[in-house]
Design an enzyme around this catalytic site. Structure first.
Site, PDB file in Angstrom:
ATOM      1  N   ASP A 118       1.034  -1.183  -0.063  1.00 25.42           N
ATOM      2  CA  ASP A 118       0.065  -0.002  -0.191  1.00 25.42           C
ATOM      3  C   ASP A 118       1.034   1.158   0.053  1.00 25.42           C
ATOM      4  OD1 ASP A 118      -2.222  -1.688   0.135  1.00 25.42           O
ATOM      5  OD2 ASP A 118      -2.402  -1.503   2.277  1.00 25.42           O
TER       6      ASP A 118
HETATM    7  N1  URA Z   1      -1.307  -5.882   4.028  1.00 28.94           N
HETATM    8  C1  URA Z   1      -1.671  -4.445   3.857  1.00 28.94           C
HETATM    9  O1  URA Z   1      -2.824  -4.542   4.677  1.00 28.94           O
HETATM   10  N2  URA Z   1      -1.133  -3.526   3.388  1.00 28.94           N
HETATM   11  C2  URA Z   1       0.184  -4.040   2.843  1.00 28.94           C
HETATM   12  O2  URA Z   1       0.741  -3.055   2.178  1.00 28.94           O
HETATM   13  C3  URA Z   1       0.711  -5.336   2.772  1.00 28.94           C
HETATM   14  C4  URA Z   1      -0.001  -6.228   3.453  1.00 28.94           C
END
Ligand code: URA
Length: 233
Positions: free
Chosen positions: A102
């Site tokens: 993310d």
């Molecule tokens: N899980 C999440 O919620 N975000 C990420 O970036 C990776 C795994």
């Protein structure tokens, strides 16, 4: 491969710039001056020089990036900075991120131009483990650890069993998951009535983030790194 394509792919310049370079007589193939952009070369065996400097052939590239917050895991975007913009010197090789973190997640992100490598690590059937350091709103409990072990219920169905480990530091824990659903860690914490405040990926399989890399820095993967990923390349 055509000499102009080779030079452009190795980042010497655009196709037009490369043509001009050839025309100017600065390009040598096995010590022979070459002016034609159409000349076919064997990139593995021919020695290509520009003004006495050898242009090394790089075919596949495998990088470990310490992704900073604020960058999206995409190759191009109109609004946001992408992780590929951090790896400028290899952009000409059509690199892409292996999976996604993310925008606000940091840590270990692999970058490659090898589709097979990507598949080995990302295919849902391979269940390659990924470990994240989590700072959460509340401290985790033994009950939470057990819930993760049993499999957390998410909207689209039960998540695979995951390992949750408490750290000595308050609000910090480590979670290892074996699949890669959208916002998976954040949604798993939300499901146990907690919230993720900060997320950092620290390993993929046995491969750990090289802590000597500052945010935004990257390095090539080594043979040892491939071993840790369980891959033979
Ligand atoms: N899980 C999440 O919620 N975000 C990420 O970036 C990776 C795994």
């Amino acid at each position: 491969m055509r000499i102009d394509k080779f030079l452009a792919n190795m980042g010497v310049g655009t196709r037009t710039e490369v043509k001009q370079l050839l025309k100017s007589g600065s390009v040598f193939i096995n010590e022979q001056k070459e002016k034609s952009p159409k000349k076919q070369i064997d990139p593995n065996n021919d020695i290509i020089k520009i003004n006495n400097e050898i242009i090394q052939y790089i075919d596949k590239v495998y990088l470990m990036l310490n992704k900073p917050k604020g960058y999206i895991s995409a190759t191009a975007d109109n609004q946001h900075q992408t992780v590929i913009e951090l790896v400028k010197s290899y952009q000409f090789l059509e690199i892409f991120p292996v999976g996604r973190l993310d925008k606000d997640t940091e840590g270990l992100l692999l970058i490659t131009n090898d589709g097979a490598f990507n598949h080995e690590l990302m295919s849902p059937t391979k269940h390659v483990s990924k470990t994240y350091e989590v700072i959460s709103e509340k401290n985790i409990t033994n009950n939470d650890i057990n819930s993760f072990k049993m499999g957390i219920e998410l909207n689209e169905g039960l998540a695979m069993p995951a390992t949750l480990v408490k750290s000595d530091e308050p609000y910090k824990s480590f979670v290892t998951i074996y699949e890669g659903r959208y916002h998976q860690v954040k949604r798993m914490f939300h499901a146990i009535d907690n919230e993720v405040l900060a997320l950092k990926r620290v390993s993929i399989g046995e491969l750990k983030l090289d802590e000597s890399l500052g945010p935004g820095e990257y390095r090539h993967l080594t043979q040892q790194d491939f071993k840790q990923l369980g891959l033979n390349l």
